[in-house]
Design a protein around this motif. Structure first.
Motif, PDB file in Angstrom:
ATOM      1  N   VAL A  66      33.968  70.287  -6.360  1.00  0.00           N
ATOM      2  CA  VAL A  66      34.868  69.134  -6.398  1.00  0.00           C
ATOM      3  C   VAL A  66      36.259  69.565  -6.856  1.00  0.00           C
ATOM      4  CG1 VAL A  66      33.028  67.446  -6.733  1.00  0.00           C
ATOM      5  CG2 VAL A  66      34.053  68.564  -8.730  1.00  0.00           C
ATOM      6  N   SER A  67      37.188  68.634  -6.799  1.00  0.00           N
ATOM      7  CA  SER A  67      38.580  68.942  -7.112  1.00  0.00           C
ATOM      8  C   SER A  67      38.846  68.891  -8.618  1.00  0.00           C
ATOM      9  CB  SER A  67      39.510  67.952  -6.409  1.00  0.00           C
ATOM     10  OG  SER A  67      40.836  68.090  -6.871  1.00  0.00           O
ATOM     11  N   PRO A  68      39.487  69.933  -9.164  1.00  0.00           N
ATOM     12  CA  PRO A  68      39.859  69.890 -10.586  1.00  0.00           C
ATOM     13  C   PRO A  68      40.940  68.865 -10.874  1.00  0.00           C
ATOM     14  CG  PRO A  68      40.779  71.851  -9.531  1.00  0.00           C
ATOM     15  CD  PRO A  68      39.863  71.213  -8.526  1.00  0.00           C
ATOM     16  N   ARG A  69      41.561  68.330  -9.839  1.00  0.00           N
ATOM     17  CA  ARG A  69      42.550  67.264 -10.042  1.00  0.00           C
ATOM     18  C   ARG A  69      41.874  65.922 -10.311  1.00  0.00           C
ATOM     19  NH1 ARG A  69      44.680  70.384  -5.853  1.00  0.00           N
ATOM     20  NH2 ARG A  69      46.728  71.306  -6.291  1.00  0.00           N
ATOM     21  N   VAL A  70      40.604  65.822  -9.915  1.00  0.00           N
ATOM     22  CA  VAL A  70      39.848  64.596 -10.166  1.00  0.00           C
ATOM     23  C   VAL A  70      38.889  64.795 -11.338  1.00  0.00           C
ATOM     24  CG1 VAL A  70      38.236  62.908  -9.193  1.00  0.00           C
ATOM     25  CG2 VAL A  70      40.017  63.927  -7.748  1.00  0.00           C
ATOM     26  N   PHE A  71      38.172  65.912 -11.332  1.00  0.00           N
ATOM     27  CA  PHE A  71      37.221  66.236 -12.387  1.00  0.00           C
ATOM     28  C   PHE A  71      37.914  67.112 -13.433  1.00  0.00           C
ATOM     29  CE2 PHE A  71      34.385  64.740  -9.223  1.00  0.00           C
ATOM     30  CZ  PHE A  71      33.150  64.500  -9.804  1.00  0.00           C
ATOM     31  N   ARG A  72      38.161  66.566 -14.603  1.00  0.00           N
ATOM     32  CA  ARG A  72      38.784  67.332 -15.682  1.00  0.00           C
ATOM     33  C   ARG A  72      37.745  67.633 -16.764  1.00  0.00           C
ATOM     34  NH1 ARG A  72      42.179  65.169 -18.893  1.00  0.00           N
ATOM     35  NH2 ARG A  72      42.008  62.950 -18.359  1.00  0.00           N
ATOM     36  N   VAL A  73      37.690  68.892 -17.186  1.00  0.00           N
ATOM     37  CA  VAL A  73      36.769  69.302 -18.237  1.00  0.00           C
ATOM     38  C   VAL A  73      37.544  69.463 -19.537  1.00  0.00           C
ATOM     39  CG1 VAL A  73      35.113  71.036 -19.006  1.00  0.00           C
ATOM     40  CG2 VAL A  73      35.267  70.448 -16.573  1.00  0.00           C
ATOM     41  N   ILE A  74      37.071  68.807 -20.584  1.00  0.00           N
ATOM     42  CA  ILE A  74      37.734  68.837 -21.886  1.00  0.00           C
ATOM     43  C   ILE A  74      36.818  69.534 -22.889  1.00  0.00           C
ATOM     44  CG2 ILE A  74      38.800  67.490 -23.729  1.00  0.00           C
ATOM     45  CD1 ILE A  74      40.198  67.255 -21.004  1.00  0.00           C
ATOM     46  N   GLY A 100      41.025  56.853 -11.151  1.00  0.00           N
ATOM     47  CA  GLY A 100      40.842  57.931 -10.190  1.00  0.00           C
ATOM     48  C   GLY A 100      40.448  59.254 -10.805  1.00  0.00           C
ATOM     49  N   GLU A 101      39.941  59.238 -12.044  1.00  0.00           N
ATOM     50  CA  GLU A 101      39.588  60.488 -12.728  1.00  0.00           C
ATOM     51  C   GLU A 101      38.152  60.463 -13.231  1.00  0.00           C
ATOM     52  OE1 GLU A 101      43.882  61.893 -14.617  1.00  0.00           O
ATOM     53  OE2 GLU A 101      42.381  60.990 -15.917  1.00  0.00           O
ATOM     54  N   VAL A 102      37.569  61.652 -13.266  1.00  0.00           N
ATOM     55  CA  VAL A 102      36.291  61.879 -13.931  1.00  0.00           C
ATOM     56  C   VAL A 102      36.549  62.900 -15.034  1.00  0.00           C
ATOM     57  CG1 VAL A 102      33.908  62.683 -13.692  1.00  0.00           C
ATOM     58  CG2 VAL A 102      35.013  61.489 -11.782  1.00  0.00           C
ATOM     59  N   VAL A 103      36.318  62.521 -16.269  1.00  0.00           N
ATOM     60  CA  VAL A 103      36.545  63.417 -17.402  1.00  0.00           C
ATOM     61  C   VAL A 103      35.195  63.815 -17.984  1.00  0.00           C
ATOM     62  CG1 VAL A 103      37.439  63.593 -19.758  1.00  0.00           C
ATOM     63  CG2 VAL A 103      38.835  62.560 -17.963  1.00  0.00           C
ATOM     64  N   ILE A 104      34.996  65.118 -18.153  1.00  0.00           N
ATOM     65  CA  ILE A 104      33.762  65.653 -18.710  1.00  0.00           C
ATOM     66  C   ILE A 104      34.074  66.284 -20.058  1.00  0.00           C
ATOM     67  CG2 ILE A 104      31.887  67.301 -18.386  1.00  0.00           C
ATOM     68  CD1 ILE A 104      32.344  67.074 -15.368  1.00  0.00           C
ATOM     69  N   PHE A 105      33.419  65.807 -21.110  1.00  0.00           N
ATOM     70  CA  PHE A 105      33.593  66.387 -22.436  1.00  0.00           C
ATOM     71  C   PHE A 105      32.482  67.406 -22.704  1.00  0.00           C
ATOM     72  CE2 PHE A 105      36.205  62.622 -23.112  1.00  0.00           C
ATOM     73  CZ  PHE A 105      37.229  63.117 -23.919  1.00  0.00           C
ATOM     74  N   ASP A 106      32.893  68.658 -22.863  1.00  0.00           N
ATOM     75  CA  ASP A 106      31.977  69.720 -23.288  1.00  0.00           C
ATOM     76  C   ASP A 106      32.005  69.712 -24.816  1.00  0.00           C
ATOM     77  OD1 ASP A 106      30.540  71.977 -23.840  1.00  0.00           O
ATOM     78  OD2 ASP A 106      31.747  73.333 -22.613  1.00  0.00           O
TER      79      ASP A 106
END
Length: 267
Positions: A66-74, A100-106
């Motif tokens: 997927v696109s890192p512009r949509v899926f952001r990993v924090i 329009g964003e999906v944020v994933i918290f590690d």
């Protein structure tokens, strides 16, 4: 004790079968991505769990196509002195998804309920206060339109030992092993008590915890992605017919005359 679900098997998934099962899930993640972009949806995914439970691996599997512009990993570092003086949740708020964003918290704000509480990086009073307050914070997040998903990755004592030993033995994995990891390893049941307390106080109707058995990392990744897709009301991707246009003629173009620095080709 928390254990795997009744449908789990002792046989670990083979890599070839794993990749075969992952491929259609990747296609669905792309469909979800396009729906998030077009609908302006906001998705926030929190991954927590013991050391070696496989948080990084599942995040890599989710974001692979997927696109890192949509899926952001924090994955936030230790707080600065300024951040330590702020309201605890404050440094996480700016990273929540916009439309329009999906944020994933590690790892996430739940550091306070886990490692900080167990290792003494906060007081017991601060940890309890956090657990009392965070459900209402998450209610506000959800009421703002965010789809909030919280996953706890659970690994057994035996598998954690094997994985930490692998980090010790494999120089490619040495960067994953810290003194804090070793200290945490020795405090298994302190973490168990902290985890159970966290579930008791923060497993709510608007932001429930979903538990995943990750003794088999590959099967755990597939189960998480499948569940994630079920929680987001995306629409199937419509495939449009695309025909490549003809390229322009070369005209007066000439290749550059100066020597170019091509890298060596040892492979």
């Amino acid at each position: 004790m928390i254990g795997p679900g009744a449908d789990q098997t002792d046989e670990h998934l083979k890599y070839k079968e794993y990749r075969h099962l992952l491929e259609p899930l990747h296609a669905e993640l792309v469909a979800m991505q396009e729906w998030v972009k077009s609908s302006g949806a906001k998705v926030c995914i929190v991954f927590e769990g013991r050391d070696t439970a496989g948080k990084g691996g599942v995040i890599k599997a989710i974001t692979e196509r997927v696109s890192p512009r949509v899926f952001r990993v924090i994955a936030l570092p230790a707080p600065t002195e300024r951040e330590k003086s702020q309201m605890y949740i404050q440094r996480y708020i700016p990273h929540l998804p916009a439309a329009g964003e999906v944020v994933i918290f590690d790892r996430s704000w739940y550091n306070r309920a886990g490692v900080e509480r167990v290792m003494g990086f906060c007081t017991e009073e601060q940890a309890v206060q956090f657990l009392e307050v965070i459900p209402e914070v998450e209610r506000t997040i959800v009421q703002s339109g965010v789809i909030l998903l919280k996953y706890w990755l659970e690994v057994s004592e035996e598998q954690q030992t094997l994985r930490l030993q692998s980090r010790i033995d494999d120089p490619r994995k040495g960067w994953k092993l810290s003194d804090l990891d070793l200290e945490s390893y020795s405090r298994w049941y302190d973490y168990s008590r902290a985890r159970d307390d966290m579930f008791r106080m923060t497993d709510t109707g608007w932001a429930p915890w979903y538990l995943v058995d990750t003794d088999d990392k590959k099967r755990g990744r597939l189960n998480i992605i499948s569940h994630l897709l079920d929680q987001v009301p995306y629409e199937p991707l419509k495939h449009r017919k695309v025909t490549l246009p003809k390229r322009q003629p070369a005209g007066d173009y000439e290749p550059p005359r100066q020597p170019l620095r091509w890298i060596p080709s040892p492979f």
